[in-house]
Structures are given as structure tokens and as C-alpha cells.
Design a protein around this motif. Structure first.
Motif, PDB file in Angstrom:
ATOM      1  N   ASP A 163       0.815  -1.216   0.000  1.00  0.00           N
ATOM      2  CA  ASP A 163       0.000   0.000   0.000  1.00  0.00           C
ATOM      3  C   ASP A 163       0.847   1.263   0.000  1.00  0.00           C
ATOM      4  OD1 ASP A 163      -2.418  -1.398   0.059  1.00  0.00           O
ATOM      5  OD2 ASP A 163      -2.376  -1.546   2.255  1.00  0.00           O
ATOM      6  N   ARG A 164       2.050   1.185   0.538  1.00  0.00           N
ATOM      7  CA  ARG A 164       2.844   2.390   0.794  1.00  0.00           C
ATOM      8  C   ARG A 164       4.180   2.395   0.053  1.00  0.00           C
ATOM      9  NH1 ARG A 164       0.248   4.557   5.232  1.00  0.00           N
ATOM     10  NH2 ARG A 164      -1.054   3.053   6.333  1.00  0.00           N
ATOM     11  N   THR A 165       4.298   1.595  -0.980  1.00  0.00           N
ATOM     12  CA  THR A 165       5.582   1.449  -1.670  1.00  0.00           C
ATOM     13  C   THR A 165       5.447   1.766  -3.151  1.00  0.00           C
ATOM     14  OG1 THR A 165       6.269  -0.314  -0.148  1.00  0.00           O
ATOM     15  CG2 THR A 165       7.461  -0.143  -2.228  1.00  0.00           C
ATOM     16  N   LEU A 166       6.441   2.489  -3.680  1.00  0.00           N
ATOM     17  CA  LEU A 166       6.496   2.772  -5.119  1.00  0.00           C
ATOM     18  C   LEU A 166       7.948   2.833  -5.564  1.00  0.00           C
ATOM     19  CD1 LEU A 166       4.901   3.485  -7.708  1.00  0.00           C
ATOM     20  CD2 LEU A 166       5.171   5.898  -7.100  1.00  0.00           C
ATOM     21  N   PHE A 167       8.178   2.441  -6.812  1.00  0.00           N
ATOM     22  CA  PHE A 167       9.501   2.595  -7.422  1.00  0.00           C
ATOM     23  C   PHE A 167       9.386   3.497  -8.639  1.00  0.00           C
ATOM     24  CE2 PHE A 167      13.238   1.894  -9.859  1.00  0.00           C
ATOM     25  CZ  PHE A 167      14.222   1.615  -8.935  1.00  0.00           C
ATOM     26  N   ILE A 168      10.325   4.428  -8.753  1.00  0.00           N
ATOM     27  CA  ILE A 168      10.375   5.352  -9.888  1.00  0.00           C
ATOM     28  C   ILE A 168      11.685   5.154 -10.633  1.00  0.00           C
ATOM     29  CG2 ILE A 168      10.302   7.761 -10.629  1.00  0.00           C
ATOM     30  CD1 ILE A 168       8.989   8.454  -7.948  1.00  0.00           C
ATOM     31  N   HIS A 169      11.612   4.921 -11.931  1.00  0.00           N
ATOM     32  CA  HIS A 169      12.797   4.917 -12.777  1.00  0.00           C
ATOM     33  C   HIS A 169      12.949   6.294 -13.420  1.00  0.00           C
ATOM     34  CE1 HIS A 169      13.859   0.459 -13.459  1.00  0.00           C
ATOM     35  NE2 HIS A 169      14.939   1.098 -13.065  1.00  0.00           N
ATOM     36  N   VAL A 170      14.151   6.823 -13.386  1.00  0.00           N
ATOM     37  CA  VAL A 170      14.414   8.132 -13.982  1.00  0.00           C
ATOM     38  C   VAL A 170      15.493   7.993 -15.047  1.00  0.00           C
ATOM     39  CG1 VAL A 170      13.773   9.310 -11.850  1.00  0.00           C
ATOM     40  CG2 VAL A 170      16.183   8.782 -12.270  1.00  0.00           C
ATOM     41  N   PRO A 171      15.478   8.871 -16.055  1.00  0.00           N
ATOM     42  CA  PRO A 171      16.527   8.821 -17.082  1.00  0.00           C
ATOM     43  C   PRO A 171      17.841   9.405 -16.564  1.00  0.00           C
ATOM     44  CG  PRO A 171      15.023  10.629 -17.521  1.00  0.00           C
ATOM     45  CD  PRO A 171      14.457   9.897 -16.338  1.00  0.00           C
ATOM     46  N   GLY A 172      18.887   9.242 -17.349  1.00  0.00           N
ATOM     47  CA  GLY A 172      20.168   9.827 -16.990  1.00  0.00           C
ATOM     48  C   GLY A 172      20.108  11.343 -16.928  1.00  0.00           C
ATOM     49  N   ILE A 173      21.056  11.931 -16.249  1.00  0.00           N
ATOM     50  CA  ILE A 173      21.085  13.389 -16.077  1.00  0.00           C
ATOM     51  C   ILE A 173      21.201  14.077 -17.434  1.00  0.00           C
ATOM     52  CG2 ILE A 173      22.327  15.328 -15.038  1.00  0.00           C
ATOM     53  CD1 ILE A 173      23.319  13.332 -12.898  1.00  0.00           C
ATOM     54  N   GLY A 174      20.260  15.001 -17.698  1.00  0.00           N
ATOM     55  CA  GLY A 174      20.263  15.729 -18.959  1.00  0.00           C
ATOM     56  C   GLY A 174      19.721  14.950 -20.138  1.00  0.00           C
ATOM     57  N   LYS A 175      19.109  13.786 -19.887  1.00  0.00           N
ATOM     58  CA  LYS A 175      18.628  12.931 -20.986  1.00  0.00           C
ATOM     59  C   LYS A 175      17.143  12.587 -20.843  1.00  0.00           C
ATOM     60  CE  LYS A 175      23.189  10.771 -21.496  1.00  0.00           C
ATOM     61  NZ  LYS A 175      23.928   9.488 -21.506  1.00  0.00           N
ATOM     62  N   PRO A 176      16.238  13.540 -20.832  1.00  0.00           N
ATOM     63  CA  PRO A 176      16.417  14.963 -21.134  1.00  0.00           C
ATOM     64  C   PRO A 176      16.371  15.887 -19.921  1.00  0.00           C
ATOM     65  CG  PRO A 176      14.128  14.409 -21.410  1.00  0.00           C
ATOM     66  CD  PRO A 176      14.812  13.159 -20.900  1.00  0.00           C
ATOM     67  N   TYR A 177      16.120  15.359 -18.722  1.00  0.00           N
ATOM     68  CA  TYR A 177      15.832  16.235 -17.588  1.00  0.00           C
ATOM     69  C   TYR A 177      17.054  16.479 -16.714  1.00  0.00           C
ATOM     70  CZ  TYR A 177      11.178  14.843 -19.048  1.00  0.00           C
ATOM     71  OH  TYR A 177      10.056  14.599 -19.804  1.00  0.00           O
ATOM     72  N   SER A 178      17.130  17.698 -16.193  1.00  0.00           N
ATOM     73  CA  SER A 178      18.164  18.021 -15.216  1.00  0.00           C
ATOM     74  C   SER A 178      17.823  17.355 -13.891  1.00  0.00           C
ATOM     75  CB  SER A 178      18.245  19.538 -15.017  1.00  0.00           C
ATOM     76  OG  SER A 178      17.059  20.018 -14.397  1.00  0.00           O
ATOM     77  N   SER A 179      18.775  17.297 -12.970  1.00  0.00           N
ATOM     78  CA  SER A 179      18.508  16.727 -11.651  1.00  0.00           C
ATOM     79  C   SER A 179      17.412  17.500 -10.935  1.00  0.00           C
ATOM     80  CB  SER A 179      19.793  16.720 -10.809  1.00  0.00           C
ATOM     81  OG  SER A 179      20.748  15.854 -11.378  1.00  0.00           O
ATOM     82  N   GLU A 180      17.375  18.815 -11.154  1.00  0.00           N
ATOM     83  CA  GLU A 180      16.345  19.651 -10.525  1.00  0.00           C
ATOM     84  C   GLU A 180      14.954  19.291 -11.076  1.00  0.00           C
ATOM     85  OE1 GLU A 180      15.015  22.571  -7.854  1.00  0.00           O
ATOM     86  OE2 GLU A 180      17.082  21.871  -8.126  1.00  0.00           O
ATOM     87  N   GLN A 181      14.858  19.112 -12.371  1.00  0.00           N
ATOM     88  CA  GLN A 181      13.568  18.738 -12.964  1.00  0.00           C
ATOM     89  C   GLN A 181      13.121  17.353 -12.498  1.00  0.00           C
ATOM     90  OE1 GLN A 181      14.986  19.456 -17.047  1.00  0.00           O
ATOM     91  NE2 GLN A 181      13.193  20.782 -17.354  1.00  0.00           N
ATOM     92  N   THR A 182      14.070  16.425 -12.421  1.00  0.00           N
ATOM     93  CA  THR A 182      13.744  15.082 -11.946  1.00  0.00           C
ATOM     94  C   THR A 182      13.317  15.124 -10.489  1.00  0.00           C
ATOM     95  OG1 THR A 182      15.281  14.083 -13.518  1.00  0.00           O
ATOM     96  CG2 THR A 182      14.626  12.743 -11.644  1.00  0.00           C
ATOM     97  N   LYS A 183      13.997  15.937  -9.698  1.00  0.00           N
ATOM     98  CA  LYS A 183      13.599  16.111  -8.291  1.00  0.00           C
ATOM     99  C   LYS A 183      12.182  16.610  -8.180  1.00  0.00           C
ATOM    100  CE  LYS A 183      14.123  19.895  -6.369  1.00  0.00           C
ATOM    101  NZ  LYS A 183      13.295  21.114  -6.168  1.00  0.00           N
ATOM    102  N   ASP A 184      11.835  17.596  -9.001  1.00  0.00           N
ATOM    103  CA  ASP A 184      10.471  18.140  -8.977  1.00  0.00           C
ATOM    104  C   ASP A 184       9.437  17.063  -9.314  1.00  0.00           C
ATOM    105  OD1 ASP A 184      11.417  20.652  -8.300  1.00  0.00           O
ATOM    106  OD2 ASP A 184      11.347  21.422 -10.351  1.00  0.00           O
ATOM    107  N   ALA A 185       9.779  16.204 -10.275  1.00  0.00           N
ATOM    108  CA  ALA A 185       8.862  15.127 -10.652  1.00  0.00           C
ATOM    109  C   ALA A 185       8.692  14.138  -9.503  1.00  0.00           C
ATOM    110  CB  ALA A 185       9.377  14.416 -11.897  1.00  0.00           C
ATOM    111  N   ILE A 186       9.792  13.774  -8.851  1.00  0.00           N
ATOM    112  CA  ILE A 186       9.717  12.862  -7.706  1.00  0.00           C
ATOM    113  C   ILE A 186       8.860  13.473  -6.602  1.00  0.00           C
ATOM    114  CG2 ILE A 186      11.052  11.730  -5.874  1.00  0.00           C
ATOM    115  CD1 ILE A 186      13.400  11.625  -7.908  1.00  0.00           C
ATOM    116  N   TYR A 187       9.028  14.760  -6.371  1.00  0.00           N
ATOM    117  CA  TYR A 187       8.239  15.442  -5.334  1.00  0.00           C
ATOM    118  C   TYR A 187       6.751  15.408  -5.680  1.00  0.00           C
ATOM    119  CZ  TYR A 187       6.723  18.954  -1.990  1.00  0.00           C
ATOM    120  OH  TYR A 187       6.077  19.609  -0.967  1.00  0.00           O
ATOM    121  N   GLN A 188       6.430  15.657  -6.941  1.00  0.00           N
ATOM    122  CA  GLN A 188       5.026  15.608  -7.362  1.00  0.00           C
ATOM    123  C   GLN A 188       4.440  14.209  -7.163  1.00  0.00           C
ATOM    124  OE1 GLN A 188       3.954  17.378 -11.194  1.00  0.00           O
ATOM    125  NE2 GLN A 188       5.835  18.578 -11.138  1.00  0.00           N
TER     126      GLN A 188
END
Length: 203
Positions: A163-188
């Protein structure tokens, strides 16, 4: 239940020896999150890419009875934020970053049936709804978390609380998102998970 949210990222491994995009984004998350005037502490952990580290860390995380656990890993062949729906119980035969293997490629699960059969575990979170709501990045649902450390840590946490678990896969840095953009997505994603749990009366 504690007012703690755990978000983990992975450390270096083959092909990502200098920086792992998952940890580079996770470490940028704020230390606190607020929902309905309740403050949650956001605990961020960098986990070595080894089976031993996962086996040691996952029980410690769940011993704190967190409201939510999100694991994040990098996927070198995607350009989207992938919300993983499930993880599989077999296929873990690849050596980890310490060049060690598991004693068996099939994981024994507490969630297994009486006959001992459990091919995969799936999160109870509505990942399709979350994917539709993200606006700043391209997000999709996936059933291909893989049979390496990403799949392993997800399986271990799902076996504790689906109920309380999720996994998120993210692309490499700059491919296409910056670390800041990826962080924002994780926060959302984190925000929407908490809202889902609240709507079910699970907070």
C-alpha cells in the motif's frame, strides 16, 4: 504510523560510476513535506548497488513505520519518468556492484501463497492516475522494473507493504531532464501518493 517519508536513490554502478541520476535528484528533495497542516520528515538515503546493502537497509526503513516509501533508480534507456507497477520474484542472477550474487535467483517472499508461488508483487497505489497528473515531465507506467537492484529493492519493500511502496525509474542526467527537474517530478509523485493514502484513510 510515523510522520516519515523515505525516498531512496542508488549510488554508483557500472555505466554510472561518477553520478547516479537517481541519487542526484533525490538528495535535492526538501527535508520536510506538508499535507493538511501535518509536517512529514523526508528522509533521503543513498543506497550502494549491492544486494547486501538492500538487505540491511530495507528492514531498517520499515522498522520506522513510514507513511510512504519511494525507491528511485536510473534507467539508461528511457527518456521519461517511469512509475513501476510491480516487481518480480525471480531472475536475480546478475552480480551486483561488489561483484557478488544472490545464493538463488528466486526470492523467497512472505507474501507467497501456501504453495510458495508468487511470481510478482504489485503496488496498490494508482500509478496510472499519478502519471496522468504530472505536467512538467513525460511520465508513464511500466511493468519492467528489471531483475537487478532496482527490482530487488522494490520487491523487498512490496513484500513488507504494497500500500505504501512505489519505485520510480528516472533517465540519466540531462537525458532529457536536469537533476532539478527530476527532483520536482519525484516530489510531485510523492505528493500524489500521500494524497491517495489520505483519501483511503490510511494516514
Amino acid at each position: 504510523m510515523s510522520r516519515i517519508i523515505y525516498v531512496t536513490g542508488f549510488g554508483p554502478f557500472a555505466g554510472h560510476e561518477e553520478r547516479n541520476a537517481s541519487w542526484e535528484a533525490v538528495k535535492l528533495l526538501p527535508d520536510t513535506y506538508h499535507h493538511k497542516n501535518i509536517e512529514y520528515r523526508v528522509k533521503k538515503l543513498e543506497i550502494p548497488v549491492t544486494y547486501e546493502a538492500v538487505d540491511a537497509v530495507v528492514p531498517k526503513i520499515w522498522n520506522e513505520n513510514p507513511a510512504l516509501v519511494i525507491h528511485v533508480g536510473v534507467h539508461g534507456r528511457i527518456e521519461t519518468i517511469n512509475l513501476e507497477k510491480c516487481s518480480y520474484s525471480s531472475g536475480y542472477c546478475r552480480p551486483d556492484f561488489a561483484n557478488k550474487c544472490l545464493p538463488c535467483d528466486k526470492i523467497s517472499l512472505k507474501s507467497a501463497t501456501a504453495e510458495g508461488k508468487c511470481e510478482y508483487l504489485e503496488t496498490s497505489l494508482d500509478v496510472e492516475a499519478i502519471a496522468r497528473e504530472l505536467d512538467a515531465v513525460k511520465c508513464q507506467c511500466s511493468r519492467e522494473v528489471g531483475s537487478y537492484l532496482c527490482g530487488y529493492i522494490y520487491l523487498k519493500s512490496l513484500d513488507v507493504d504494497r500500500d505504501r511502496t512505489l519505485f520510480i525509474h528516472v533517465p540519466g542526467i540531462g537525458k532529457p531532464y536536469s537533476s532539478e527537474q527530476t527532483k520536482d517530478a519525484i516530489y510531485q509523485v510523492m505528493d500524489r501518493c500521500i494524497r491517495q493514502l489520505d483519501s483511503k484513510g490510511m494516514l
